[in-house]
Design a protein around this motif. Structure first.
Motif, mmCIF file in Angstrom:
data_model
loop_
_atom_site.group_PDB
_atom_site.id
_atom_site.type_symbol
_atom_site.label_atom_id
_atom_site.label_comp_id
_atom_site.label_asym_id
_atom_site.label_seq_id
_atom_site.Cartn_x
_atom_site.Cartn_y
_atom_site.Cartn_z
ATOM 1 N N GLU A 153 -80.420 -52.373 -9.731
ATOM 2 C CA GLU A 153 -80.334 -52.212 -11.179
ATOM 3 C C GLU A 153 -80.703 -50.796 -11.604
ATOM 4 O O GLU A 153 -81.680 -50.230 -11.117
ATOM 5 C CB GLU A 153 -81.284 -53.220 -11.837
ATOM 6 C CG GLU A 153 -81.266 -53.198 -13.358
ATOM 7 C CD GLU A 153 -82.258 -54.182 -13.959
ATOM 8 O OE1 GLU A 153 -82.243 -54.341 -15.189
ATOM 9 O OE2 GLU A 153 -83.049 -54.769 -13.192
ATOM 10 N N VAL B 279 -86.526 -50.229 -16.499
ATOM 11 C CA VAL B 279 -85.263 -50.965 -16.428
ATOM 12 C C VAL B 279 -84.869 -51.364 -17.841
ATOM 13 O O VAL B 279 -85.640 -51.184 -18.794
ATOM 14 C CB VAL B 279 -85.388 -52.214 -15.525
ATOM 15 C CG1 VAL B 279 -85.659 -51.799 -14.085
ATOM 16 C CG2 VAL B 279 -86.476 -53.140 -16.024
ATOM 17 N N ASN C 29 -78.101 -44.536 -10.067
ATOM 18 C CA ASN C 29 -78.789 -45.579 -10.821
ATOM 19 C C ASN C 29 -80.198 -45.170 -11.220
ATOM 20 O O ASN C 29 -80.973 -45.986 -11.730
ATOM 21 C CB ASN C 29 -78.823 -46.890 -10.027
ATOM 22 C CG ASN C 29 -79.497 -46.742 -8.674
ATOM 23 O OD1 ASN C 29 -80.133 -45.725 -8.390
ATOM 24 N ND2 ASN C 29 -79.382 -47.764 -7.839
#
Length: 272
Positions: free
Chosen positions: A51, A60, A172
């Motif tokens: 993620e 996140v 990411n």
């Protein structure tokens, strides 16, 4: 010779070169059928699928104020949890490279950490060579003075995309799990045939171009280069010597004259 001095000398040399000698001239580039997690890059490949996190603070999406991450409008890759994080990360500071200096590189690799277009691959390889030139080219000149004509073999356990980024941060926002590095050898064509191609027969596919580079390059201005990456990308070309031959000879003797460069030379990209 100090690094700022070397940068100034190199910039002056580059400007004085003819346009066709300012960047590496690529004779061949191929993609070999390596597995994505081959060559010790499994941890790197698995992290690419995790993620996304904020490029600045590491949050996140569900930890962000708006419960989502926004992306840089230019590269459409770097993610941020807030406007404040994006502005701070863009500027950099405290020893960190600002995103304004790496935005183009992230646009090149995209969210999938893959470089698709040939021109982008050329630029990625050039960025890597520019980063290591102060050690790689003196090493090549020094080794050539001892073993004779050959080529600089540059290989890495990282993919071309990962190694070409200015900072060890994946698309990411997560840090590379291992040290990004390159391993350098100075090899003759005889060693290429008896050792390199025996270990990886697919590399014989660039032998014609590599042999031509070794035989036709001007040793006082150029160095033949073979590059191989974990992703299977392979390229052969002739790079301009920057710093110039005389300075490379001096630096090569200083760096490697006492035996440090007798074998392979490993350079940790993020320590340079």
């Amino acid at each position: 010779v100090s690094r700022p001095c070397m940068d100034y000398i190199s910039f002056s040399i580059i400007l004085s070169l003819p346009p066709h000698l300012r960047c590496m001239e690529y004779l061949e580039a191929i993609e070999l059928g390596y597995a994505e997690d081959s060559g010790g890059g499994g941890n790197e490949a698995s992290l690419e699928n995790e993620e996304p996190v904020c490029f600045h603070c590491g949050k996140v999406a569900n930890e962000a104020e708006s419960s989502k991450l926004s992306k840089c409008a230019r590269c459409e890759v770097a993610s941020y949890c807030s406007r404040e994080c994006q502005v701070t990360n863009w500027k950099g500071g405290d020893g960190k490279v600002g995103h304004k200096h790496s935005c183009a590189a992230y646009k090149r690799v995209g969210e999938d950490m893959m470089i698709i277009f040939g021109d982008d691959k050329d630029a990625a390889r050039q960025d890597i060579l520019t980063r290591i030139r102060f050690y790689a080219y003196p090493y090549a000149v020094h080794k050539a003075s001892i073993t004779g004509p050959g080529f600089l073999f540059v290989q890495s356990d990282s993919s071309l995309a990962v190694l070409s980024l200015p900072v060890p941060i994946l698309s990411n926002g997560r840090e590379c799990p291992t040290q990004r590095s390159v391993l350098l050898h100075w090899l003759t064509m005889k060693e290429y045939d008896s050792e390199v191609c025996m270990d990886d027969f697919e590399l014989a596919g660039v032998r014609k171009e590599l042999k031509a580079a070794v035989e036709t390059h001007d040793e006082e201005f150029e160095v033949p280069v073979l590059m191989r990456f974990r992703c299977g990308h392979v390229a052969v070309g002739i790079a301009p010597l920057v710093p110039d031959f005389k300075l490379c000879a001096v630096l090569g003797k200083e760096y490697y004259g006492s035996g440090q460069g007798d074998g392979a030379l490993q350079l940790n990209i993020d320590d340079m």
